[in-house]
Design a protein around this motif. Sequence first.
Motif, PDB file in Angstrom:
ATOM      1  N   ALA A 231      27.958  67.671  32.804  1.00 50.36           N
ATOM      2  CA  ALA A 231      28.189  69.088  33.101  1.00 50.36           C
ATOM      3  C   ALA A 231      26.898  69.902  33.165  1.00 50.36           C
ATOM      4  CB  ALA A 231      29.124  69.695  32.045  1.00 50.36           C
ATOM      5  N   SER A 232      25.832  69.414  32.526  1.00 53.88           N
ATOM      6  CA  SER A 232      24.549  70.115  32.563  1.00 53.88           C
ATOM      7  C   SER A 232      23.864  69.981  33.918  1.00 53.88           C
ATOM      8  CB  SER A 232      23.618  69.561  31.479  1.00 53.88           C
ATOM      9  OG  SER A 232      23.274  68.201  31.767  1.00 53.88           O
ATOM     10  N   LYS A 306      22.902  55.270  19.891  1.00 55.14           N
ATOM     11  CA  LYS A 306      21.739  56.161  19.951  1.00 55.14           C
ATOM     12  C   LYS A 306      21.747  56.977  21.240  1.00 55.14           C
ATOM     13  CE  LYS A 306      16.669  56.096  19.680  1.00 55.14           C
ATOM     14  NZ  LYS A 306      15.467  55.212  19.557  1.00 55.14           N
ATOM     15  N   ALA A 307      22.071  56.319  22.362  1.00 54.13           N
ATOM     16  CA  ALA A 307      22.126  57.017  23.646  1.00 54.13           C
ATOM     17  C   ALA A 307      23.216  58.083  23.639  1.00 54.13           C
ATOM     18  CB  ALA A 307      22.377  56.019  24.770  1.00 54.13           C
ATOM     19  N   LEU A 308      24.368  57.754  23.078  1.00 56.89           N
ATOM     20  CA  LEU A 308      25.481  58.701  23.040  1.00 56.89           C
ATOM     21  C   LEU A 308      25.129  59.918  22.192  1.00 56.89           C
ATOM     22  CD1 LEU A 308      28.399  58.714  24.206  1.00 56.89           C
ATOM     23  CD2 LEU A 308      29.180  57.966  21.958  1.00 56.89           C
ATOM     24  N   ALA A 309      24.447  59.671  21.081  1.00 54.06           N
ATOM     25  CA  ALA A 309      24.083  60.772  20.191  1.00 54.06           C
ATOM     26  C   ALA A 309      23.076  61.725  20.831  1.00 54.06           C
ATOM     27  CB  ALA A 309      23.511  60.211  18.891  1.00 54.06           C
ATOM     28  N   ALA A 310      22.312  61.228  21.800  1.00 50.08           N
ATOM     29  CA  ALA A 310      21.286  62.067  22.439  1.00 50.08           C
ATOM     30  C   ALA A 310      21.840  62.941  23.563  1.00 50.08           C
ATOM     31  CB  ALA A 310      20.172  61.169  22.993  1.00 50.08           C
ATOM     32  N   ILE A 311      23.084  62.723  23.946  1.00 49.96           N
ATOM     33  CA  ILE A 311      23.664  63.457  25.077  1.00 49.96           C
ATOM     34  C   ILE A 311      24.223  64.790  24.595  1.00 49.96           C
ATOM     35  CG2 ILE A 311      25.418  63.416  26.897  1.00 49.96           C
ATOM     36  CD1 ILE A 311      25.334  60.346  26.706  1.00 49.96           C
ATOM     37  N   GLU A 336      32.711  60.770  22.522  1.00 52.52           N
ATOM     38  CA  GLU A 336      33.301  59.662  21.765  1.00 52.52           C
ATOM     39  C   GLU A 336      34.699  59.349  22.301  1.00 52.52           C
ATOM     40  OE1 GLU A 336      34.669  58.597  17.172  1.00 52.52           O
ATOM     41  OE2 GLU A 336      34.249  60.662  17.762  1.00 52.52           O
ATOM     42  N   SER A 337      35.447  60.393  22.619  1.00 53.73           N
ATOM     43  CA  SER A 337      36.816  60.213  23.075  1.00 53.73           C
ATOM     44  C   SER A 337      36.894  59.422  24.366  1.00 53.73           C
ATOM     45  CB  SER A 337      37.495  61.580  23.271  1.00 53.73           C
ATOM     46  OG  SER A 337      37.582  62.283  22.049  1.00 53.73           O
ATOM     47  N   ILE A 450      16.992  62.210  31.354  1.00 55.15           N
ATOM     48  CA  ILE A 450      18.244  61.850  32.013  1.00 55.15           C
ATOM     49  C   ILE A 450      19.307  61.498  30.976  1.00 55.15           C
ATOM     50  CG2 ILE A 450      17.040  61.072  34.072  1.00 55.15           C
ATOM     51  CD1 ILE A 450      17.507  58.185  33.149  1.00 55.15           C
ATOM     52  N   ILE A 451      20.554  61.506  31.412  1.00 53.26           N
ATOM     53  CA  ILE A 451      21.689  61.162  30.562  1.00 53.26           C
ATOM     54  C   ILE A 451      21.959  59.664  30.683  1.00 53.26           C
ATOM     55  CG2 ILE A 451      24.152  61.536  30.156  1.00 53.26           C
ATOM     56  CD1 ILE A 451      22.519  64.013  29.536  1.00 53.26           C
ATOM     57  N   LEU A 452      22.039  58.981  29.551  1.00 51.86           N
ATOM     58  CA  LEU A 452      22.376  57.559  29.525  1.00 51.86           C
ATOM     59  C   LEU A 452      23.734  57.411  28.841  1.00 51.86           C
ATOM     60  CD1 LEU A 452      18.923  56.041  28.457  1.00 51.86           C
ATOM     61  CD2 LEU A 452      19.818  56.394  30.773  1.00 51.86           C
ATOM     62  N   MET A 453      24.759  57.110  29.632  1.00 53.73           N
ATOM     63  CA  MET A 453      26.129  57.009  29.123  1.00 53.73           C
ATOM     64  C   MET A 453      26.528  55.542  28.965  1.00 53.73           C
ATOM     65  SD  MET A 453      27.981  59.818  28.567  1.00 53.73           S
ATOM     66  CE  MET A 453      29.672  59.444  29.011  1.00 53.73           C
ATOM     67  N   PRO A 454      26.909  55.122  27.741  1.00 54.83           N
ATOM     68  CA  PRO A 454      27.369  53.737  27.575  1.00 54.83           C
ATOM     69  C   PRO A 454      28.584  53.418  28.445  1.00 54.83           C
ATOM     70  CG  PRO A 454      26.957  54.780  25.447  1.00 54.83           C
ATOM     71  CD  PRO A 454      26.889  55.866  26.472  1.00 54.83           C
ATOM     72  N   SER A 455      29.448  54.412  28.629  1.00 52.72           N
ATOM     73  CA  SER A 455      30.631  54.214  29.458  1.00 52.72           C
ATOM     74  C   SER A 455      31.130  55.571  29.922  1.00 52.72           C
ATOM     75  CB  SER A 455      31.738  53.499  28.678  1.00 52.72           C
ATOM     76  OG  SER A 455      32.877  53.311  29.485  1.00 52.72           O
ATOM     77  N   THR A 456      31.822  55.577  31.029  1.00 52.83           N
ATOM     78  CA  THR A 456      32.430  56.802  31.517  1.00 52.83           C
ATOM     79  C   THR A 456      33.902  56.821  31.150  1.00 52.83           C
ATOM     80  OG1 THR A 456      32.800  58.178  33.474  1.00 52.83           O
ATOM     81  CG2 THR A 456      33.039  55.819  33.756  1.00 52.83           C
TER      82      THR A 456
END
Length: 513
Positions: A231-232, A306-311, A336-337, A450-456
Amino acid sequence: MKRISILLPIVLLVFPLLAQDANSQKINASHVNRHHALLAEYVQFCAIPNTWNDAEQLRQNASFIIEMMKKRGITNARTLEAEVPGAIPAVYGEILTPGATQTLIFYAHYDGQPVNPAKWAEGLSPFKPQLLTTSLDKGGQFIDFPTANTPINNDWRLYGRATADDKAGVFTILNAYDAIRQSGLAPKLNLKFFFEGEEEKGSTNLEAILAQHKDLLKADAWIIVDGPMHASGRKQITFGVRGDVNMNLTVLGAKRPLHSGNYGNWAPNPALKLVHLLASMKNNRGKVLIDGFYDDVVPLSKTERKALAAIPDPAPIMQKDLAFAAAENPKRSFLESITTIPTLNINGIESANVGRLASNIIPTMATVTLDLRLVKGNDVQRQIQKVVDHVKKQGYYVLDHEPTDEERMQYPNIAIIRNGVGYNAQRTSMDVPISQAVIKAVRSTSKEEIILMPSTGGSLPLFLFEKVLNTPPITIPVVNYDNNQHGENENLRVGCLWDGIETIAAVMMMGGF
């Protein structure tokens, strides 16, 4: 001499980055001067109807894509057919680099969701793309398409079906390569292109196409260009997707509708029974109550956590935009959801008529479509069986067909359950060399982290690339998060096309990994 030895590693470290920046500047300059022509071609592309259940429409789109590929010098441009009656072809092309030992395949899909023109805003038609100054909900006004002398505003919105999902993916991939070609540069890797025509109906024949053309589709990784960005608006790489399967569950009552006064309190009401059954599946805090529903989930790795926490959590932006007061489970973050937890959603419920068409009857049946999103570790058939077992525990006799009169008389609670085509979740490790190379390439195009998402949260059948081809997929979304994909008033922020070209071109220009 000592001073030179200290500086040399720094020079060697910086020089590739300087070369990469110079290449990026050449590539960007090559497509900036053609934005008007590119926008005009994209409008023409989006004007071709592409409803997933219309084979003739989809073949017209496939032909248009092949012509775009040929104009850009992409070789071997053709359809890949599945040996299945009625299957929609994929579109394939390639750029083979002499001496290259590694290959990337770039994927997007060209089919779209059905449309109901009556639900689109006044002045909009799904397959007649229109340009607005900004999004409709922010007061966007209709404007003419720009002439060659009119600057293009990146915040303009192009409205029309598939402008975002996923013709933007097809277009940015093709023009990323074209920008490289126009700049006089050449990729170091082999590039292959694969555009699917059945993604919106569950990629029914994708496995057959992959298996039938296995040798042709050999690669080191698939780059998937689909889905919305954060969204950013920051650039994003996603390393996995949730799986998905639909279940249609019907609860039965009497064989014909009954007068609610004459038969109320006596004849069973399937709508009421269905509501009670659904309430037994999930509590009001969003927790699924079906036994074992979360048991086989594979947790995120240390790198992924770690990647999720940085988003940055996009929930505050989106919640205000969507105008609801509280999340289903306020204690659980949005990210997380959608990345770590399987879901059980109600897509729709149908029984007798309501509103002006309502009549005083007890309906004969009530039906719900359940949407199960799966995370890594879940299996489609196991997850379906958990739901079936739960329905049985609530006292229901479960069938996959209409019951006989004898069965109706024998069992007081009957449920018919039919499943759609489903597929499992997939997740590529962030730590493997190809993931690290893609991260480096995308970072080189962005001034922000950049955003690193483990999963969408969304779903694609990406597990098939690993299952059939033993090749990892990585997703790079390029469209605005508020694009209304699948719904009325679908739209694309025009600047996303140019940013997407820049991003995908950088990945195409990667060295070895």
